[in-house]
Design a protein around this motif. Structure first.
Motif, PDB file in Angstrom:
ATOM      1  N   HIS A  72       0.651  -1.266   0.016  1.00 38.27           N
ATOM      2  CA  HIS A  72       0.094  -0.042  -0.044  1.00 38.27           C
ATOM      3  C   HIS A  72       0.847   1.094  -0.015  1.00 38.27           C
ATOM      4  CE1 HIS A  72      -0.236  -1.608   4.287  1.00 38.27           C
ATOM      5  NE2 HIS A  72       0.491  -0.512   4.070  1.00 38.27           N
ATOM      6  N   ILE A  73       1.980   1.046  -0.125  1.00 36.90           N
ATOM      7  CA  ILE A  73       3.084   1.844  -0.448  1.00 36.90           C
ATOM      8  C   ILE A  73       3.205   2.471  -2.053  1.00 36.90           C
ATOM      9  CG2 ILE A  73       5.463   3.033   0.133  1.00 36.90           C
ATOM     10  CD1 ILE A  73       5.650   0.634   2.012  1.00 36.90           C
ATOM     11  N   LEU A  74       2.634   3.719  -2.242  1.00 34.02           N
ATOM     12  CA  LEU A  74       2.706   4.159  -3.792  1.00 34.02           C
ATOM     13  C   LEU A  74       3.684   4.275  -4.533  1.00 34.02           C
ATOM     14  CD1 LEU A  74      -0.362   6.159  -2.455  1.00 34.02           C
ATOM     15  CD2 LEU A  74      -0.741   4.791  -4.697  1.00 34.02           C
ATOM     16  N   PRO A  75       4.779   5.081  -3.914  1.00 33.39           N
ATOM     17  CA  PRO A  75       5.816   5.316  -4.294  1.00 33.39           C
ATOM     18  C   PRO A  75       6.550   4.035  -4.775  1.00 33.39           C
ATOM     19  CG  PRO A  75       5.883   6.575  -2.666  1.00 33.39           C
ATOM     20  CD  PRO A  75       4.920   5.704  -2.517  1.00 33.39           C
ATOM     21  N   GLU A  76       6.364   2.988  -3.822  1.00 34.72           N
ATOM     22  CA  GLU A  76       6.942   1.578  -4.099  1.00 34.72           C
ATOM     23  C   GLU A  76       6.568   0.863  -5.347  1.00 34.72           C
ATOM     24  OE1 GLU A  76       8.144  -0.838  -0.805  1.00 34.72           O
ATOM     25  OE2 GLU A  76       6.852  -2.304  -1.417  1.00 34.72           O
ATOM     26  N   VAL A  77       5.240   1.015  -5.735  1.00 32.66           N
ATOM     27  CA  VAL A  77       4.611   0.372  -6.698  1.00 32.66           C
ATOM     28  C   VAL A  77       5.225   0.934  -7.879  1.00 32.66           C
ATOM     29  CG1 VAL A  77       2.443   1.341  -6.868  1.00 32.66           C
ATOM     30  CG2 VAL A  77       2.552  -1.002  -7.478  1.00 32.66           C
ATOM     31  N   GLU A  78       5.376   2.371  -7.942  1.00 36.35           N
ATOM     32  CA  GLU A  78       5.817   2.904  -9.027  1.00 36.35           C
ATOM     33  C   GLU A  78       7.121   2.843  -9.310  1.00 36.35           C
ATOM     34  OE1 GLU A  78       4.782   7.167  -8.648  1.00 36.35           O
ATOM     35  OE2 GLU A  78       4.732   7.397 -10.628  1.00 36.35           O
ATOM     36  N   ALA A  79       7.933   2.621  -8.268  1.00 37.63           N
ATOM     37  CA  ALA A  79       9.339   2.392  -8.394  1.00 37.63           C
ATOM     38  C   ALA A  79       9.581   0.994  -8.866  1.00 37.63           C
ATOM     39  CB  ALA A  79      10.144   2.575  -7.110  1.00 37.63           C
ATOM     40  N   ILE A  80       8.695  -0.248  -8.668  1.00 37.03           N
ATOM     41  CA  ILE A  80       9.053  -1.373  -9.198  1.00 37.03           C
ATOM     42  C   ILE A  80       8.242  -2.085 -10.269  1.00 37.03           C
ATOM     43  CG2 ILE A  80       9.260  -3.867  -8.294  1.00 37.03           C
ATOM     44  CD1 ILE A  80       9.187  -2.873  -5.499  1.00 37.03           C
ATOM     45  N   ALA A  81       7.092  -1.513 -10.098  1.00 33.48           N
ATOM     46  CA  ALA A  81       6.286  -2.475 -11.076  1.00 33.48           C
ATOM     47  C   ALA A  81       6.032  -1.995 -12.540  1.00 33.48           C
ATOM     48  CB  ALA A  81       4.637  -2.210 -10.398  1.00 33.48           C
ATOM     49  N   ASP A  82       5.938  -2.719 -13.368  1.00 30.92           N
ATOM     50  CA  ASP A  82       5.667  -2.425 -14.716  1.00 30.92           C
ATOM     51  C   ASP A  82       4.091  -1.987 -14.996  1.00 30.92           C
ATOM     52  OD1 ASP A  82       8.045  -3.202 -15.478  1.00 30.92           O
ATOM     53  OD2 ASP A  82       7.366  -5.198 -15.776  1.00 30.92           O
ATOM     54  N   ARG A  83       3.479  -2.518 -14.205  1.00 37.21           N
ATOM     55  CA  ARG A  83       1.981  -2.322 -14.114  1.00 37.21           C
ATOM     56  C   ARG A  83       1.287  -2.272 -12.936  1.00 37.21           C
ATOM     57  NH1 ARG A  83      -2.228  -5.535 -15.974  1.00 37.21           N
ATOM     58  NH2 ARG A  83      -0.780  -7.357 -16.433  1.00 37.21           N
ATOM     59  N   ILE A  84       0.270  -1.413 -12.799  1.00 37.60           N
ATOM     60  CA  ILE A  84      -0.568  -1.338 -11.325  1.00 37.60           C
ATOM     61  C   ILE A  84      -1.630  -1.732 -11.474  1.00 37.60           C
ATOM     62  CG2 ILE A  84      -1.079   0.236  -9.576  1.00 37.60           C
ATOM     63  CD1 ILE A  84       1.237   2.118 -10.504  1.00 37.60           C
ATOM     64  N   LEU A  85      -2.106  -2.698 -10.820  1.00 35.22           N
ATOM     65  CA  LEU A  85      -3.546  -3.017 -10.424  1.00 35.22           C
ATOM     66  C   LEU A  85      -4.132  -2.523  -9.141  1.00 35.22           C
ATOM     67  CD1 LEU A  85      -3.767  -6.622 -11.329  1.00 35.22           C
ATOM     68  CD2 LEU A  85      -4.618  -4.897 -12.607  1.00 35.22           C
ATOM     69  N   ILE A  86      -5.141  -1.652  -9.207  1.00 35.22           N
ATOM     70  CA  ILE A  86      -5.742  -0.733  -7.906  1.00 35.22           C
ATOM     71  C   ILE A  86      -7.036  -1.721  -7.436  1.00 35.22           C
ATOM     72  CG2 ILE A  86      -6.633   1.007  -6.820  1.00 35.22           C
ATOM     73  CD1 ILE A  86      -4.786   2.748  -8.521  1.00 35.22           C
ATOM     74  N   ILE A  87      -6.706  -2.442  -6.500  1.00 29.13           N
ATOM     75  CA  ILE A  87      -8.183  -3.122  -6.009  1.00 29.13           C
ATOM     76  C   ILE A  87      -8.872  -2.324  -4.818  1.00 29.13           C
ATOM     77  CG2 ILE A  87      -8.729  -5.359  -5.126  1.00 29.13           C
ATOM     78  CD1 ILE A  87      -6.405  -6.505  -6.047  1.00 29.13           C
TER      79      ILE A  87
END
Lengths: 309, 240
Positions: A190-205
């Motif tokens: 649930h850390i937003l910068p993290e998902v931006e830093a690592i992930a190619d794609r984001i799924l928000i649930i």
């Protein structure tokens, strides 16, 4: 190996923790699950790893149905559960040996594999300790090590960086990104910068449903972003500049960001940019434009917009 | 099969690393030894070289000893959440249950093997009936298997070890004592049923020297029922 999820539903009683969720993860893709607490991230991961069965829907891993071929498919998955449960009174090496044996790694390869993985996750200095003697960050590394020991093609990581200090977070992220080059990775956070830093794609649930699916840039434009500029114009009267800016064709709204410094917040009209108009205006009037920064809509805002209702 | 053995090995190592195995075995040997050789109507009271006294005492010590041993089997895995890690490895629920069963059973085998000096001592004192000794041990092992089945089941339904322990004792008490009491209090087919369910009847028939398949089936079906219910209880994670 790719992952395909069709109309997944998991009900606890009458409450649906996961509600008709479908998505696909391609081989070599890093996908971040994002969502508030209790959104259904962990439940989805538990179904993906075949720990619990879905109420409805199917999971395909490498085009094979999960439920029918669980024994075979589970060997290709590395899983780090949410609270990283480990056997506290086991020494690290014994534990990794146990996991390696369970993963059917040939016994002559096990010592080499353990040495390798311990180096990879940075446990070398602690390797002779019992798991219970480790700090939280090192336990997290043991959790990662057990997920990685059989070199799985799919990695499912539930909040992999919780409880780590900033240095460790950077290291683990780097490790995950490296692993993601050849593996299929799903991680939740649930850390937003993290998902931006690592992930190619984001799924928000949210509330068991997928409310957004795409890259960070994608999500921004989906959220109907309008340009906001922070402008500083010197050598002129604040009120005069204000009126002039407001008079521009492409400008929707002007606000004082800081009256003393002549700083303004300029919102452009939808689908238009007012940067050029502002510059021309300054040239015309002989004002000096000393600052013009686009104020990007943050992922946080998108997230809040999508998950609060 | 290999997976079961890996799980058993890990479990055994856990028992010996955490002193549980030593404490349990020492307590078992201490109690059994004390009442067999030193106190009350001990082995010398019989006037013949027979281990009957010991089997009668082990019959009770194991009754308490086994729930204490099995109570943490699954409840601890559930409490810590480690069960999630285990079952997402290429392991089936049955393999996990068998691994747990085998580990507990081997501890009992070790504990009973350590009473072997009793046999040697008695064989030196008098004329020991080897067959009776063998069947006595067989009876204890079969009874242990049944109680381990019950113990693993109760530890699969609770995250709390104490609850698992007490519940196993409670169920065990029916087989150990209560069915016997009910059998003597009732008549007809009901009496027959209680008499069949009474564990001591089957245990005594074996330790008296008759190895009947009916008795073996009795013990093994308690064990299988326990293990089967444990698997069902594990599968319940899919429902709630």
């Amino acid at each position: 190996m790719n992952i395909k999820v069709n109309n997944l539903t998991k009900k606890y009683g009458i409450q649906a923790a996961v509600d008709d969720v479908s998505f696909e993860v391609k081989t070599g893709e890093i996908v971040g699950f994002l969502g508030p607490n209790g959104a259904g991230k962990t439940t989805t991961m538990k179904i993906l790893t075949n720990f619990i069965a879905p109420t409805r829907g199917e999971v395909f891993i490498g085009d094979k149905p999960m439920v029918e071929e669980a024994e075979e498919l589970k060997r290709h998955i590395g899983y780090l559960p949410e609270n990283n449960p480990l056997y506290e009174d086991m020494p690290i090496i014994d534990y990794l040996e146990f996991v390696a044996e369970l993963q059917h790694i040939p016994s002559q390869e096990i010592p080499e594999r353990i040495k390798d993985i311990i180096r990879k996750v940075g446990l070398n200095d602690e390797k002779h300790k019992k798991i219970g003697e480790l700090s939280k960050g090192y336990k997290q590394r043991v959790g990662l090590a057990q997920a990685l020991i059989h070199d799985p093609e799919i990695l499912i990581l539930d909040e992999p960086t919780t409880g780590l200090d900033p240095n460790q977070i950077v290291e683990i992220r780097k490790l995950i990104r490296e692993l993601g080059k050849e593996k299929t990775v799903i991680l939740s956070t649930h850390i937003l910068p993290e998902v931006e830093a690592i992930a190619d794609r984001i799924l928000i649930i949210n509330k068991g449903k997928i409310v957004a699916n795409g890259t960070a840039e994608n999500l921004r434009s989906q959220a109907g972003e309008t340009e906001t500029l922070l402008v500083r114009i010197e050598d002129g009267d604040a009120n005069e500049i204000f009126t002039a800016l407001q008079g521009l064709d492409s400008v929707a709204l002007v606000d004082f960001a800081n009256r003393q410094n002549n700083r303004f917040e300029v919102k452009s009209k939808a689908q238009r940019s007012s940067k050029r108009d502002i510059f021309k205006l300054c040239v015309e009037r002989g004002w000096v434009l000393t600052e013009m920064t686009p104020n990007e809509q943050k992922l946080e805002d998108i997230f809040r917009q999508l998950t609060i209702n | 099969m290999r997976t079961i053995w890996i799980l058993t090995k890990k479990e055994l190592r856990g028992y010996f690393d955490s002193l549980i195995a030593y404490v349990m075995i020492i307590l078992f040997l201490g109690f059994s030894g004390f009442f067999t050789w030193l106190y009350g109507s001990d082995i010398f009271f019989l006037g013949q070289a027979s281990l009957r006294t010991f089997f009668g005492i082990a019959y009770w010590t194991l009754f308490f000893f086994i729930p204490a041993l099995t109570m943490r089997s699954l409840s601890e895995e559930k409490r810590s959440g480690a069960i999630e890690l285990l079952l997402t490895k290429p392991i089936s629920d049955w393999q996990l249950i068998w691994g747990k069963f085998l580990a507990n059973f081997l501890i009992i085998v070790i504990a009973l093997a350590l009473t072997f000096p009793y046999v040697i001592t008695l064989a030196n004192i008098g004329n020991l009936d080897g067959g009776a000794v063998f069947l006595g041990y067989a009876g204890l092992l079969l009874m242990s298997a049944a109680y381990i089945g019950i113990g693993i089941f109760t530890s699969s339904i609770s995250q709390n070890q104490i609850v698992a322990f007490l519940f196993a004792l409670f169920i065990g008490l029916f087989f150990h004592v209560i069915f016997g009491v009910l059998a003597s209090a009732s008549t007809g087919w009901l009496g027959g049923l209680f008499n069949y369910l009474d564990l001591s009847v089957h245990f005594e028939s074996i330790s008296r020297g008759v190895l009947d398949t009916k008795d073996v089936i009795y013990f093994l079906s308690i064990m299988f029922t326990g293990l089967y219910l444990s698997v069902i209880s594990l599968a319940k994670r899919n429902l709630n």
